[in-house]
Write an enzyme that holds these catalytic residues in place. Structure first.
Site, PDB file in Angstrom:
ATOM      1  N   ALA A   1       0.844  -1.202   0.000  1.00 58.14           N
ATOM      2  CA  ALA A   1       0.000   0.000   0.000  1.00 58.14           C
ATOM      3  C   ALA A   1       0.876   1.248   0.000  1.00 58.14           C
ATOM      4  O   ALA A   1       1.800   1.385   0.799  1.00 58.14           O
ATOM      5  CB  ALA A   1      -0.912   0.008   1.227  1.00 58.14           C
TER       6      ALA A   1
ATOM      7  N   LYS B   1      10.559   6.319   0.179  1.00 57.14           N
ATOM      8  CA  LYS B   1      10.891   4.899  -0.001  1.00 57.14           C
ATOM      9  C   LYS B   1      12.239   4.596   0.663  1.00 57.14           C
ATOM     10  O   LYS B   1      12.411   3.559   1.293  1.00 57.14           O
ATOM     11  CB  LYS B   1      10.915   4.532  -1.484  1.00 57.14           C
ATOM     12  CG  LYS B   1       9.528   4.481  -2.131  1.00 57.14           C
ATOM     13  CD  LYS B   1       8.686   3.342  -1.577  1.00 57.14           C
ATOM     14  CE  LYS B   1       7.372   3.192  -2.315  1.00 57.14           C
ATOM     15  NZ  LYS B   1       6.502   2.132  -1.749  1.00 57.14           N
TER      16      LYS B   1
ATOM     17  N   TYR C   1       8.657  11.083  -3.181  1.00 57.63           N
ATOM     18  CA  TYR C   1       8.323   9.655  -3.263  1.00 57.63           C
ATOM     19  C   TYR C   1       9.573   8.800  -3.009  1.00 57.63           C
ATOM     20  O   TYR C   1       9.565   7.878  -2.190  1.00 57.63           O
ATOM     21  CB  TYR C   1       7.726   9.381  -4.653  1.00 57.63           C
ATOM     22  CG  TYR C   1       7.487   7.929  -4.967  1.00 57.63           C
ATOM     23  CD1 TYR C   1       6.386   7.247  -4.454  1.00 57.63           C
ATOM     24  CD2 TYR C   1       8.365   7.221  -5.794  1.00 57.63           C
ATOM     25  CE1 TYR C   1       6.175   5.911  -4.751  1.00 57.63           C
ATOM     26  CE2 TYR C   1       8.158   5.898  -6.103  1.00 57.63           C
ATOM     27  CZ  TYR C   1       7.054   5.246  -5.580  1.00 57.63           C
ATOM     28  OH  TYR C   1       6.842   3.930  -5.879  1.00 57.63           O
TER      29      TYR C   1
ATOM     30  N   GLY D   1      12.506  17.746 -12.622  1.00 56.93           N
ATOM     31  CA  GLY D   1      13.222  16.846 -11.694  1.00 56.93           C
ATOM     32  C   GLY D   1      13.239  15.394 -12.131  1.00 56.93           C
ATOM     33  O   GLY D   1      13.414  14.497 -11.309  1.00 56.93           O
TER      34      GLY D   1
HETATM   35  P1  NAD Z   1      -1.471   0.825  -7.014  1.00 57.00           P
HETATM   36  O1  NAD Z   1      -1.837   2.252  -6.847  1.00 57.00           O
HETATM   37  O2  NAD Z   1      -2.158   0.047  -8.081  1.00 57.00           O
HETATM   38  O3  NAD Z   1      -1.604   0.033  -5.649  1.00 57.00           O
HETATM   39  C1  NAD Z   1      -1.494   0.646  -4.385  1.00 57.00           C
HETATM   40  C2  NAD Z   1      -2.636   0.143  -3.521  1.00 57.00           C
HETATM   41  O4  NAD Z   1      -2.514   0.749  -2.232  1.00 57.00           O
HETATM   42  C3  NAD Z   1      -4.019   0.539  -4.061  1.00 57.00           C
HETATM   43  O5  NAD Z   1      -4.881  -0.569  -4.021  1.00 57.00           O
HETATM   44  C4  NAD Z   1      -4.477   1.637  -3.117  1.00 57.00           C
HETATM   45  O6  NAD Z   1      -5.892   1.688  -3.006  1.00 57.00           O
HETATM   46  C5  NAD Z   1      -3.784   1.234  -1.836  1.00 57.00           C
HETATM   47  N1  NAD Z   1      -3.579   2.379  -0.938  1.00 57.00           N
HETATM   48  C6  NAD Z   1      -3.133   3.627  -1.261  1.00 57.00           C
HETATM   49  N2  NAD Z   1      -3.112   4.400  -0.175  1.00 57.00           N
HETATM   50  C7  NAD Z   1      -3.548   3.637   0.865  1.00 57.00           C
HETATM   51  C8  NAD Z   1      -3.764   3.879   2.246  1.00 57.00           C
HETATM   52  N3  NAD Z   1      -3.538   5.084   2.797  1.00 57.00           N
HETATM   53  N4  NAD Z   1      -4.214   2.861   3.008  1.00 57.00           N
HETATM   54  C9  NAD Z   1      -4.464   1.641   2.476  1.00 57.00           C
HETATM   55  N5  NAD Z   1      -4.303   1.354   1.171  1.00 57.00           N
HETATM   56  C10 NAD Z   1      -3.837   2.331   0.379  1.00 57.00           C
HETATM   57  O7  NAD Z   1       0.123   0.799  -7.244  1.00 57.00           O
HETATM   58  P2  NAD Z   1       1.102  -0.398  -7.589  1.00 57.00           P
HETATM   59  O8  NAD Z   1       1.784  -0.025  -8.844  1.00 57.00           O
HETATM   60  O9  NAD Z   1       0.406  -1.703  -7.463  1.00 57.00           O
HETATM   61  O10 NAD Z   1       2.177  -0.226  -6.417  1.00 57.00           O
HETATM   62  C11 NAD Z   1       2.318  -1.156  -5.351  1.00 57.00           C
HETATM   63  C12 NAD Z   1       3.582  -0.825  -4.576  1.00 57.00           C
HETATM   64  O11 NAD Z   1       4.726  -0.936  -5.416  1.00 57.00           O
HETATM   65  C13 NAD Z   1       3.624   0.613  -4.024  1.00 57.00           C
HETATM   66  O12 NAD Z   1       4.250   0.579  -2.761  1.00 57.00           O
HETATM   67  C14 NAD Z   1       4.498   1.341  -5.016  1.00 57.00           C
HETATM   68  O13 NAD Z   1       5.112   2.479  -4.445  1.00 57.00           O
HETATM   69  C15 NAD Z   1       5.491   0.261  -5.364  1.00 57.00           C
HETATM   70  N6  NAD Z   1       6.150   0.469  -6.652  1.00 57.00           N
HETATM   71  C16 NAD Z   1       5.436   0.421  -7.812  1.00 57.00           C
HETATM   72  C17 NAD Z   1       6.098   0.597  -9.028  1.00 57.00           C
HETATM   73  C18 NAD Z   1       5.389   0.576 -10.340  1.00 57.00           C
HETATM   74  O14 NAD Z   1       6.052   0.806 -11.376  1.00 57.00           O
HETATM   75  N7  NAD Z   1       4.093   0.299 -10.391  1.00 57.00           N
HETATM   76  C19 NAD Z   1       7.487   0.789  -9.037  1.00 57.00           C
HETATM   77  C20 NAD Z   1       8.156   0.868  -7.813  1.00 57.00           C
HETATM   78  C21 NAD Z   1       7.486   0.676  -6.633  1.00 57.00           C
HETATM   79  C1  UD2 Z   2       9.056   6.166 -10.994  1.00 54.89           C
HETATM   80  C2  UD2 Z   2       9.971   5.039 -10.505  1.00 54.89           C
HETATM   81  C3  UD2 Z   2       9.232   3.714 -10.460  1.00 54.89           C
HETATM   82  C4  UD2 Z   2       7.922   3.841  -9.680  1.00 54.89           C
HETATM   83  C5  UD2 Z   2       7.097   5.000 -10.244  1.00 54.89           C
HETATM   84  C6  UD2 Z   2       5.844   5.289  -9.426  1.00 54.89           C
HETATM   85  C7  UD2 Z   2      12.218   5.591 -11.267  1.00 54.89           C
HETATM   86  C8  UD2 Z   2      13.275   5.350 -12.271  1.00 54.89           C
HETATM   87  N1  UD2 Z   2      11.097   4.887 -11.427  1.00 54.89           N
HETATM   88  O1  UD2 Z   2       8.717   5.925 -12.309  1.00 54.89           O
HETATM   89  O2  UD2 Z   2      10.077   2.733  -9.867  1.00 54.89           O
HETATM   90  O3  UD2 Z   2       8.196   3.974  -8.318  1.00 54.89           O
HETATM   91  O4  UD2 Z   2       7.864   6.196 -10.222  1.00 54.89           O
HETATM   92  O5  UD2 Z   2       5.226   6.416 -10.002  1.00 54.89           O
HETATM   93  O6  UD2 Z   2      12.361   6.361 -10.338  1.00 54.89           O
HETATM   94  N2  UD2 Z   2       6.337   9.619 -19.800  1.00 54.89           N
HETATM   95  C9  UD2 Z   2       6.030  10.196 -21.021  1.00 54.89           C
HETATM   96  N3  UD2 Z   2       4.699  10.352 -21.333  1.00 54.89           N
HETATM   97  C10 UD2 Z   2       3.687   9.970 -20.502  1.00 54.89           C
HETATM   98  C11 UD2 Z   2       4.026   9.393 -19.245  1.00 54.89           C
HETATM   99  C12 UD2 Z   2       5.370   9.241 -18.918  1.00 54.89           C
HETATM  100  O7  UD2 Z   2       6.906  10.561 -21.799  1.00 54.89           O
HETATM  101  O8  UD2 Z   2       2.503  10.141 -20.873  1.00 54.89           O
HETATM  102  C13 UD2 Z   2       7.758   9.407 -19.482  1.00 54.89           C
HETATM  103  C14 UD2 Z   2       8.179  10.085 -18.193  1.00 54.89           C
HETATM  104  O9  UD2 Z   2       8.568  11.416 -18.433  1.00 54.89           O
HETATM  105  C15 UD2 Z   2       9.357   9.165 -17.779  1.00 54.89           C
HETATM  106  C16 UD2 Z   2       8.962   7.780 -18.304  1.00 54.89           C
HETATM  107  O10 UD2 Z   2       7.948   8.025 -19.281  1.00 54.89           O
HETATM  108  O11 UD2 Z   2      10.539   9.567 -18.426  1.00 54.89           O
HETATM  109  C17 UD2 Z   2       8.400   6.868 -17.227  1.00 54.89           C
HETATM  110  O12 UD2 Z   2       7.406   7.624 -16.482  1.00 54.89           O
HETATM  111  P1  UD2 Z   2       6.452   6.922 -15.407  1.00 54.89           P
HETATM  112  O13 UD2 Z   2       5.556   7.965 -14.863  1.00 54.89           O
HETATM  113  O14 UD2 Z   2       5.837   5.711 -15.993  1.00 54.89           O
HETATM  114  O15 UD2 Z   2       7.428   6.376 -14.279  1.00 54.89           O
HETATM  115  P2  UD2 Z   2       8.733   7.001 -13.501  1.00 54.89           P
HETATM  116  O16 UD2 Z   2       9.944   6.698 -14.291  1.00 54.89           O
HETATM  117  O17 UD2 Z   2       8.452   8.367 -13.019  1.00 54.89           O
END
Ligand code: NAD
Ligand code: UD2
Length: 321
Positions: A73, A143, A139, A268
């Site tokens: 979450a 983390k 963010y 950024g």
């Molecule tokens: P997501 O938004 O689909 O899932 C997050 C879930 O957490 C949702 O179901 C949301 O309702 C729940 N949530 C949010 N705030 C909450 C709160 N205050 N209390 C209880 N539940 C809450 O996102 P995801 O992509 O499935 O991400 C899951 C985890 O992986 C997160 O910790 C995210 O930071 C991490 N992460 C995701 C990515 C990615 O690329 N998707 C990359 C790096 C890290």
């Molecule tokens: C960051 C984290 C990832 C995850 C995510 C959650 C890094 C390297 N990655 O992803 O691990 O935690 O945040 O949000 O820190 N872009 C476009 N057009 C669009 C949308 C995105 O050009 O319509 C580009 C954006 O500028 C970036 C790349 O696509 O260069 C990826 O963007 P993103 O939002 O999918 O994820 P990112 O890298 O911020």
């Protein structure tokens, strides 16, 4: 048959993890406030505790009787951390402390989601776990805070943890329609409907896109690797893709011409993000990750099926069998 707590289990990654836990015969309790997750993503038969992960009493109740906790979450968006610094901090860092605090009494192992965002921009690629941490966003800083609190959890309270630094995760059930959605979900959604996509900046920025099934494999294996040393591992592929190249590959997967427009770069923004997966592979015994195109085909198929959540997908599968 063990019972696991999955925070964020109604979200994108959480719903895939839930399906995998159920497939191996485990039971599931999900804690989720449904802010970005949905009820349609709740695994049928799973117990739902609906509420806030930063609510210490609620999390303590949800931790009762579980063999382990997968803590996912979070407000999973760099952009939302820019808009709402304090609010995202409360969920992303205070929420993690609430989970670890609740795990304290019985030393429940916690596998939690960190992010590649802890690294910021790095001079040396691919990034190994010991690279200096220079988060460029609230963010990423939160983390990194989670990882430091995990050290405290192990050292002071004897709680085994494992942090997984997910790079850019993609796959079916990743919401494509929010302004904070990941780039792959947005591009697949728009290009499959014949709409143009916007690339921020020149599009030469690169990311390491990892398919959700590989993330789930790391989470599952990770529960055995949790320890009081608070280890942290990359979850990535070791392959870099530029955003422009991504747009072209997705257009090909959708069978359309790539209509790519450009807008100013995001403030950024990290230029290049590429992880080294060697440590996680060795420690967790992971196989070769999925190819980008394989994963994209799954996302395109999911969009074509009308974007079903886990529950609706289960119902569709039951009808067909
Ligand atoms: P997501 O938004 O689909 O899932 C997050 C879930 O957490 C949702 O179901 C949301 O309702 C729940 N949530 C949010 N705030 C909450 C709160 N205050 N209390 C209880 N539940 C809450 O996102 P995801 O992509 O499935 O991400 C899951 C985890 O992986 C997160 O910790 C995210 O930071 C991490 N992460 C995701 C990515 C990615 O690329 N998707 C990359 C790096 C890290
Ligand atoms: C960051 C984290 C990832 C995850 C995510 C959650 C890094 C390297 N990655 O992803 O691990 O935690 O945040 O949000 O820190 N872009 C476009 N057009 C669009 C949308 C995105 O050009 O319509 C580009 C954006 O500028 C970036 C790349 O696509 O260069 C990826 O963007 P993103 O939002 O999918 O994820 P990112 O890298 O911020």
């Amino acid at each position: 048959m063990a019972l696991y707590l999955v925070t964020g289990g109604c979200g994108f990654i959480g719903s895939h993890l839930a399906a995998a836990l159920a497939a191996r015969g485990d039971r599931l309790r999900v804690l989720d406030d449904l802010s970005t997750g949905s009820l349609d993503n709740l695994l049928p038969g799973a117990e739902l505790v609906q509420g806030d992960v930063a609510d210490a009493a609620l999390v303590r109740d949800a931790m009762q009787g579980v063999a382990g906790c997968f803590h996912l979450a979070a407000i999973a968006s760099v952009e939302r951390g820019v808009q709402d610094w304090l609010g995202t901090h409360r969920v992303n860092l205070t929420g993690t402390i609430a989970v670890m605090d609740a795990a304290r009494e019985r030393r429940v192992p916690v596998v939690y989601a960190s992010s590649a965002a802890v690294y910021g921009d790095q001079a040396v690629l691919p990034i190994t776990e010991d690279a200096p941490k220079r988060p460029l966003s609230a963010y990423g800083a939160d983390k990194l805070g989670c990882e430091q609190q995990a050290l405290v959890a192990g050292h002071v309270h004897g709680i085994p943890t494992l942090g997984l630094r997910f790079f850019n995760v993609f796959g079916p059930r990743q919401d494509p329609r929010s302004p904070y959605s990941g780039v792959i979900s947005i591009f697949c959604d728009r290009l499959s409907r014949g709409e143009p996509v916007t690339v921020f900046g020149d599009g030469a920025q690169t990311r390491d896109f990892v398919y959700v099934a590989d993330v789930v494999a790391a989470l599952l294996a990770g529960m055995q690797a949790a320890s009081v040393e608070a280890p942290v591992l990359n979850v990535c592929t070791g392959r870099a893709t530029s955003v422009v190249e991504l747009g072209r590959t997705i257009a090909a997967a959708c069978g359309v011409a790539a209509d790519i427009r450009h807008a100013p770069p995001r403030a950024g923004e990290i230029r290049h993000s590429l992880g080294n997966p060697a440590q996680a592979r060795a420690l967790l015994g992971l196989g070769e990750p999925a190819r980008l195109r394989e994963g994209l085909d799954q996302v395109v198929a999911w969009l074509r099926d009308g974007r079903p959540g886990l529950a609706r997908q289960r119902a569709l599968e039951a009808q067909l069998s």
